[in-house]
Enzyme design. Sequence first.
Site, PDB file in Angstrom:
ATOM      1  N   ASP A 170       0.750  -1.316  -0.056  1.00  0.00           N
ATOM      2  CA  ASP A 170       0.002  -0.021   0.293  1.00  0.00           C
ATOM      3  C   ASP A 170       1.013   1.196   0.121  1.00  0.00           C
ATOM      4  OD1 ASP A 170      -3.280   0.449   1.001  1.00  0.00           O
ATOM      5  OD2 ASP A 170      -1.749   2.236   1.169  1.00  0.00           O
ATOM      6  N   ILE A 171       0.519   2.282  -0.817  1.00  0.00           N
ATOM      7  CA  ILE A 171       1.149   3.496  -0.954  1.00  0.00           C
ATOM      8  C   ILE A 171       1.245   4.310   0.312  1.00  0.00           C
ATOM      9  CG2 ILE A 171      -0.543   5.110  -1.871  1.00  0.00           C
ATOM     10  CD1 ILE A 171       1.605   5.818  -4.143  1.00  0.00           C
ATOM     11  N   VAL A 177     -10.872   3.315  -3.428  1.00  0.00           N
ATOM     12  CA  VAL A 177     -10.796   2.698  -4.925  1.00  0.00           C
ATOM     13  C   VAL A 177     -11.525   1.650  -5.138  1.00  0.00           C
ATOM     14  CG1 VAL A 177      -9.050   1.847  -6.312  1.00  0.00           C
ATOM     15  CG2 VAL A 177      -8.179   3.240  -4.593  1.00  0.00           C
ATOM     16  N   HIS A 221     -10.124  -4.962  -2.970  1.00  0.00           N
ATOM     17  CA  HIS A 221      -8.900  -5.296  -2.712  1.00  0.00           C
ATOM     18  C   HIS A 221      -8.864  -5.764  -1.176  1.00  0.00           C
ATOM     19  CE1 HIS A 221     -10.074  -0.862  -2.124  1.00  0.00           C
ATOM     20  NE2 HIS A 221      -9.390  -0.642  -1.127  1.00  0.00           N
ATOM     21  N   HIS A 261      -7.085  -5.632   2.195  1.00  0.00           N
ATOM     22  CA  HIS A 261      -5.921  -5.040   2.816  1.00  0.00           C
ATOM     23  C   HIS A 261      -5.364  -6.000   3.698  1.00  0.00           C
ATOM     24  CE1 HIS A 261      -6.871  -0.633   2.232  1.00  0.00           C
ATOM     25  NE2 HIS A 261      -8.243  -1.111   2.038  1.00  0.00           N
ATOM     26  N   ASN A 271     -12.841  -3.001   2.609  1.00  0.00           N
ATOM     27  CA  ASN A 271     -13.665  -1.902   2.736  1.00  0.00           C
ATOM     28  C   ASN A 271     -14.873  -1.931   1.610  1.00  0.00           C
ATOM     29  OD1 ASN A 271     -12.275  -1.267   5.092  1.00  0.00           O
ATOM     30  ND2 ASN A 271     -10.923   0.015   3.722  1.00  0.00           N
TER      31      ASN A 271
HETATM   32  P1  5GP Z   1      -9.765   1.619   0.158  1.00  0.00           P
HETATM   33  O1  5GP Z   1      -9.850   3.067   0.897  1.00  0.00           O
HETATM   34  O2  5GP Z   1     -10.437   1.710  -0.928  1.00  0.00           O
HETATM   35  O3  5GP Z   1     -10.201   0.549   1.019  1.00  0.00           O
HETATM   36  O4  5GP Z   1      -8.168   1.616  -0.245  1.00  0.00           O
HETATM   37  C1  5GP Z   1      -7.610   1.710  -0.952  1.00  0.00           C
HETATM   38  C2  5GP Z   1      -6.023   1.672  -0.601  1.00  0.00           C
HETATM   39  O5  5GP Z   1      -5.357   2.173  -1.867  1.00  0.00           O
HETATM   40  C3  5GP Z   1      -5.438   2.839   0.569  1.00  0.00           C
HETATM   41  O6  5GP Z   1      -4.912   2.075   1.474  1.00  0.00           O
HETATM   42  C4  5GP Z   1      -4.646   3.607  -0.515  1.00  0.00           C
HETATM   43  O7  5GP Z   1      -3.377   4.026   0.203  1.00  0.00           O
HETATM   44  C5  5GP Z   1      -4.071   2.709  -1.664  1.00  0.00           C
HETATM   45  N1  5GP Z   1      -3.777   3.054  -2.795  1.00  0.00           N
HETATM   46  C6  5GP Z   1      -4.217   4.117  -3.558  1.00  0.00           C
HETATM   47  N2  5GP Z   1      -3.634   4.692  -4.453  1.00  0.00           N
HETATM   48  C7  5GP Z   1      -2.590   3.998  -4.500  1.00  0.00           C
HETATM   49  C8  5GP Z   1      -1.351   3.723  -5.635  1.00  0.00           C
HETATM   50  O8  5GP Z   1      -1.435   4.343  -6.533  1.00  0.00           O
HETATM   51  N3  5GP Z   1      -0.353   2.612  -5.116  1.00  0.00           N
HETATM   52  C9  5GP Z   1      -0.700   1.897  -3.904  1.00  0.00           C
HETATM   53  N4  5GP Z   1       0.121   0.995  -3.905  1.00  0.00           N
HETATM   54  N5  5GP Z   1      -1.680   1.951  -3.286  1.00  0.00           N
HETATM   55  C10 5GP Z   1      -2.608   2.869  -3.574  1.00  0.00           C
END
Ligand code: 5GP
Length: 121
Positions: free
Chosen positions: A30-31, A96, A100, A102, A87
């Site tokens: 995760d970034i 996103v 996915h 986590h 989520n």
């Molecule tokens: P969500 O909030 O949808 O459950 O999680 C999305 C996750 O994707 C977040 O933890 C966010 O940090 C990660 N994320 C968003 N954009 C990128 C990216 O461009 N690269 C990577 N490696 N992670 C990303």
Amino acid sequence: MSETIFTKIINKEIPAEVLYEDELALAFNDISPQAPIHFLVIPKKPIATVNDLEPDDKALLGHLYWVAAHIAKEKGFAEQGYRAVMNCNEDGGQTVYHIHLHVLAGKPLGWPPYQEKLKSI
Ligand code: 5GP
């Protein structure tokens, strides 16, 4: 569904620290890590949310959990433990819209996750 940043990662159009890849799934760090270890396991098939899963996707979901456990064993934190969650939509904290998993590890994780919020109400 419209394309997300994760499609670009799958297609190698933008870089990611890839931990595992096969024909069905991709795992990458995760970034913006929320724990000492924080990576995402995604299906290559774009599915927007958990609500959009079809009966044919059930095995794919199981595969994502298998990938998470495989990496946990390989990296040596499987026995210590980890959290693997998805989520869904706004209240679930989804940002996103490509499902996915986590995977968070490397420290004791609080439970329930909403405890802090409840305290401040
Ligand atoms: P969500 O909030 O949808 O459950 O999680 C999305 C996750 O994707 C977040 O933890 C966010 O940090 C990660 N994320 C968003 N954009 C990128 C990216 O461009 N690269 C990577 N490696 N992670 C990303």
